[in-house]
Design a protein around this motif. Structure first.
Motif, PDB file in Angstrom:
ATOM      1  N   VAL A 130       1.017  -1.243  -0.141  1.00  0.00           N
ATOM      2  CA  VAL A 130       0.064  -0.090  -0.009  1.00  0.00           C
ATOM      3  C   VAL A 130       0.908   1.245   0.080  1.00  0.00           C
ATOM      4  O   VAL A 130       1.895   1.098   0.384  1.00  0.00           O
ATOM      5  N   GLY A 131       0.430   2.476  -0.689  1.00  0.00           N
ATOM      6  CA  GLY A 131       1.071   3.657  -0.537  1.00  0.00           C
ATOM      7  C   GLY A 131       0.228   4.556  -0.990  1.00  0.00           C
ATOM      8  O   GLY A 131      -1.166   4.597  -1.249  1.00  0.00           O
ATOM      9  N   TYR A 132       0.629   5.846  -0.933  1.00  0.00           N
ATOM     10  CA  TYR A 132      -0.333   6.947  -1.420  1.00  0.00           C
ATOM     11  C   TYR A 132       0.705   8.073  -2.061  1.00  0.00           C
ATOM     12  O   TYR A 132       2.096   7.932  -1.734  1.00  0.00           O
ATOM     13  N   ASN A 133       0.166   8.843  -2.989  1.00  0.00           N
ATOM     14  CA  ASN A 133       0.901   9.747  -3.812  1.00  0.00           C
ATOM     15  C   ASN A 133       0.041  11.039  -3.882  1.00  0.00           C
ATOM     16  O   ASN A 133      -1.262  10.955  -3.783  1.00  0.00           O
ATOM     17  N   LYS A 134       0.671  12.087  -4.418  1.00  0.00           N
ATOM     18  CA  LYS A 134      -0.058  13.275  -4.769  1.00  0.00           C
ATOM     19  C   LYS A 134      -0.336  13.218  -6.212  1.00  0.00           C
ATOM     20  O   LYS A 134       0.464  13.218  -6.962  1.00  0.00           O
ATOM     21  N   LEU A 135      -1.545  13.576  -6.537  1.00  0.00           N
ATOM     22  CA  LEU A 135      -2.243  13.848  -7.581  1.00  0.00           C
ATOM     23  C   LEU A 135      -2.676  15.319  -7.746  1.00  0.00           C
ATOM     24  O   LEU A 135      -2.535  15.901  -6.715  1.00  0.00           O
ATOM     25  N   LYS A 136      -2.885  15.657  -8.874  1.00  0.00           N
ATOM     26  CA  LYS A 136      -3.296  17.006  -9.043  1.00  0.00           C
ATOM     27  C   LYS A 136      -4.754  17.206  -8.252  1.00  0.00           C
ATOM     28  O   LYS A 136      -5.840  16.683  -8.609  1.00  0.00           O
ATOM     29  N   GLY A 137      -4.768  18.049  -7.144  1.00  0.00           N
ATOM     30  CA  GLY A 137      -5.814  18.364  -6.294  1.00  0.00           C
ATOM     31  C   GLY A 137      -6.176  17.012  -5.524  1.00  0.00           C
ATOM     32  O   GLY A 137      -7.464  17.186  -4.863  1.00  0.00           O
ATOM     33  N   SER A 138      -5.693  16.001  -5.277  1.00  0.00           N
ATOM     34  CA  SER A 138      -6.011  15.078  -4.240  1.00  0.00           C
ATOM     35  C   SER A 138      -4.681  14.178  -3.748  1.00  0.00           C
ATOM     36  O   SER A 138      -3.586  14.200  -4.514  1.00  0.00           O
ATOM     37  N   ILE A 139      -4.955  13.446  -3.003  1.00  0.00           N
ATOM     38  CA  ILE A 139      -4.090  12.302  -2.427  1.00  0.00           C
ATOM     39  C   ILE A 139      -4.717  10.884  -3.024  1.00  0.00           C
ATOM     40  O   ILE A 139      -5.895  10.687  -2.559  1.00  0.00           O
ATOM     41  N   ARG A 140      -4.065  10.214  -3.770  1.00  0.00           N
ATOM     42  CA  ARG A 140      -4.348   8.674  -4.021  1.00  0.00           C
ATOM     43  C   ARG A 140      -3.711   7.795  -2.988  1.00  0.00           C
ATOM     44  O   ARG A 140      -2.678   7.746  -2.932  1.00  0.00           O
ATOM     45  N   LEU A 141      -4.800   7.081  -2.513  1.00  0.00           N
ATOM     46  CA  LEU A 141      -4.312   5.989  -1.449  1.00  0.00           C
ATOM     47  C   LEU A 141      -4.645   4.492  -2.681  1.00  0.00           C
ATOM     48  O   LEU A 141      -5.514   4.336  -3.362  1.00  0.00           O
ATOM     49  N   MET A 142      -3.377   4.080  -2.766  1.00  0.00           N
ATOM     50  CA  MET A 142      -3.239   2.871  -3.684  1.00  0.00           C
ATOM     51  C   MET A 142      -2.853   1.516  -2.983  1.00  0.00           C
ATOM     52  O   MET A 142      -1.731   1.215  -2.117  1.00  0.00           O
ATOM     53  N   PHE A 143      -3.571   0.467  -3.434  1.00  0.00           N
ATOM     54  CA  PHE A 143      -2.971  -0.971  -2.980  1.00  0.00           C
ATOM     55  C   PHE A 143      -2.732  -1.680  -4.224  1.00  0.00           C
ATOM     56  O   PHE A 143      -3.198  -1.668  -5.296  1.00  0.00           O
ATOM     57  N   TRP A 144      -1.686  -2.316  -4.046  1.00  0.00           N
ATOM     58  CA  TRP A 144      -0.949  -2.848  -5.580  1.00  0.00           C
ATOM     59  C   TRP A 144      -2.022  -4.092  -5.664  1.00  0.00           C
ATOM     60  O   TRP A 144      -2.056  -4.438  -6.829  1.00  0.00           O
ATOM     61  N   SER A 145      -2.635  -4.749  -4.806  1.00  0.00           N
ATOM     62  CA  SER A 145      -3.281  -5.962  -5.202  1.00  0.00           C
ATOM     63  C   SER A 145      -4.967  -5.656  -5.033  1.00  0.00           C
ATOM     64  O   SER A 145      -5.506  -6.642  -4.970  1.00  0.00           O
ATOM     65  N   VAL A 183      -8.093   5.044  -4.357  1.00  0.00           N
ATOM     66  CA  VAL A 183      -9.170   5.748  -4.152  1.00  0.00           C
ATOM     67  C   VAL A 183      -8.655   7.205  -3.861  1.00  0.00           C
ATOM     68  O   VAL A 183      -7.435   7.235  -3.485  1.00  0.00           O
ATOM     69  N   CYS A 184      -9.105   8.387  -4.157  1.00  0.00           N
ATOM     70  CA  CYS A 184      -8.642   9.671  -4.079  1.00  0.00           C
ATOM     71  C   CYS A 184      -9.377  10.262  -3.069  1.00  0.00           C
ATOM     72  O   CYS A 184     -10.693  10.050  -3.052  1.00  0.00           O
ATOM     73  N   TYR A 185      -8.734  11.183  -2.329  1.00  0.00           N
ATOM     74  CA  TYR A 185      -9.395  12.109  -1.184  1.00  0.00           C
ATOM     75  C   TYR A 185      -8.935  13.478  -1.578  1.00  0.00           C
ATOM     76  O   TYR A 185      -7.734  13.660  -1.823  1.00  0.00           O
ATOM     77  N   THR A 186      -9.764  14.175  -1.018  1.00  0.00           N
ATOM     78  CA  THR A 186      -9.549  15.880  -1.337  1.00  0.00           C
ATOM     79  C   THR A 186      -9.477  16.376   0.001  1.00  0.00           C
ATOM     80  O   THR A 186      -9.221  17.625   0.215  1.00  0.00           O
ATOM     81  N   GLY A 187     -10.166  15.739   1.013  1.00  0.00           N
ATOM     82  CA  GLY A 187     -10.072  16.247   2.364  1.00  0.00           C
ATOM     83  C   GLY A 187     -10.108  15.066   3.547  1.00  0.00           C
ATOM     84  O   GLY A 187     -10.666  13.863   3.075  1.00  0.00           O
ATOM     85  N   VAL A 188      -9.614  15.255   4.692  1.00  0.00           N
ATOM     86  CA  VAL A 188      -9.303  14.237   5.632  1.00  0.00           C
ATOM     87  C   VAL A 188     -10.642  13.545   6.046  1.00  0.00           C
ATOM     88  O   VAL A 188     -10.685  12.399   6.214  1.00  0.00           O
ATOM     89  N   GLU A 189     -11.794  14.458   5.982  1.00  0.00           N
ATOM     90  CA  GLU A 189     -13.080  13.953   6.392  1.00  0.00           C
ATOM     91  C   GLU A 189     -13.374  12.742   5.519  1.00  0.00           C
ATOM     92  O   GLU A 189     -14.412  12.190   5.933  1.00  0.00           O
ATOM     93  N   GLN A 190     -12.981  12.754   4.415  1.00  0.00           N
ATOM     94  CA  GLN A 190     -13.498  11.610   3.304  1.00  0.00           C
ATOM     95  C   GLN A 190     -12.960  10.301   3.763  1.00  0.00           C
ATOM     96  O   GLN A 190     -13.428   9.209   3.299  1.00  0.00           O
ATOM     97  N   LEU A 191     -11.951  10.241   4.382  1.00  0.00           N
ATOM     98  CA  LEU A 191     -11.478   8.909   5.198  1.00  0.00           C
ATOM     99  C   LEU A 191     -12.490   8.263   5.988  1.00  0.00           C
ATOM    100  O   LEU A 191     -12.809   8.710   6.792  1.00  0.00           O
ATOM    101  N   ASN A 192     -12.901   7.075   5.511  1.00  0.00           N
ATOM    102  CA  ASN A 192     -13.713   6.109   6.139  1.00  0.00           C
ATOM    103  C   ASN A 192     -12.599   5.079   6.734  1.00  0.00           C
ATOM    104  O   ASN A 192     -12.108   4.243   6.250  1.00  0.00           O
ATOM    105  N   ILE A 193     -12.485   5.338   8.153  1.00  0.00           N
ATOM    106  CA  ILE A 193     -11.303   4.357   8.931  1.00  0.00           C
ATOM    107  C   ILE A 193     -12.023   2.939   8.957  1.00  0.00           C
ATOM    108  O   ILE A 193     -11.114   2.165   8.746  1.00  0.00           O
ATOM    109  N   LYS A 194     -13.022   2.553   9.138  1.00  0.00           N
ATOM    110  CA  LYS A 194     -13.573   1.184   8.762  1.00  0.00           C
ATOM    111  C   LYS A 194     -13.042   0.721   7.651  1.00  0.00           C
ATOM    112  O   LYS A 194     -12.649  -0.497   7.709  1.00  0.00           O
TER     113      LYS A 194
END
Length: 131
Positions: free
Chosen positions: A54-69, A90-101
């Motif tokens: 798993v990792g994350y990176n910056k895209l234009k206007g968002s942070i993308r969380l990626m799972f290799w599998s 999945v991409c996020y534009t705000g921390v409130e969008q993260l669903n921890i569950k």
């Protein structure tokens, strides 16, 4: 200057994106305590036995969380990549969008469903399922 640590990467993001990165780092570290983490190809990535998970990176206007599998997780919020590999994100534009569950469930699946990216070059681009 390129970041050399995950903390530097997170701090280099803007006021909206840095909290997303901090939360992702915290939850990934908590969910994958056995994983090795580092900056790889310019962004934070977590590995199990040398295999990127798993990792994350910056895209234009968002942070993308990626799972290799992640394409095999059967999770509707994770969108498959190009189809050449088994990644999903999945991409996020705000921390409130993260669903921890959801994130905890995805992290659990990342330990149960893995394709062997570590040896993809040795296999001339062919992916083999590990677990």
């Amino acid at each position: 200057m390129k970041p050399t640590t995950i903390e530097e990467f997170n701090a280099a993001q803007n006021d909206c994106e840095s909290p997303i990165c901090e939360k992702l780092m915290h939850e990934i570290n908590r969910g994958l305590p056995m994983a090795e983490s580092k900056i790889w190809h310019g962004h934070p990535v977590w590995f199990l036995d040398g295999n990127p998970i798993v990792g994350y990176n910056k895209l234009k206007g968002s942070i993308r969380l990626m799972f290799w599998s992640g394409a095999d997780f059967e999770e509707p919020d994770l969108k498959p990549g190009t189809g050449k590999f088994k990644d999903a994100s999945v991409c996020y534009t705000g921390v409130e969008q993260l669903n921890i569950k959801d994130l905890k469930r995805w992290l659990k699946k990342s330990t149960e469903i893995q394709w062997d990216y570590k040896n993809i070059c040795k296999r001339k681009g062919k992916l083999v399922r590990l677990i």
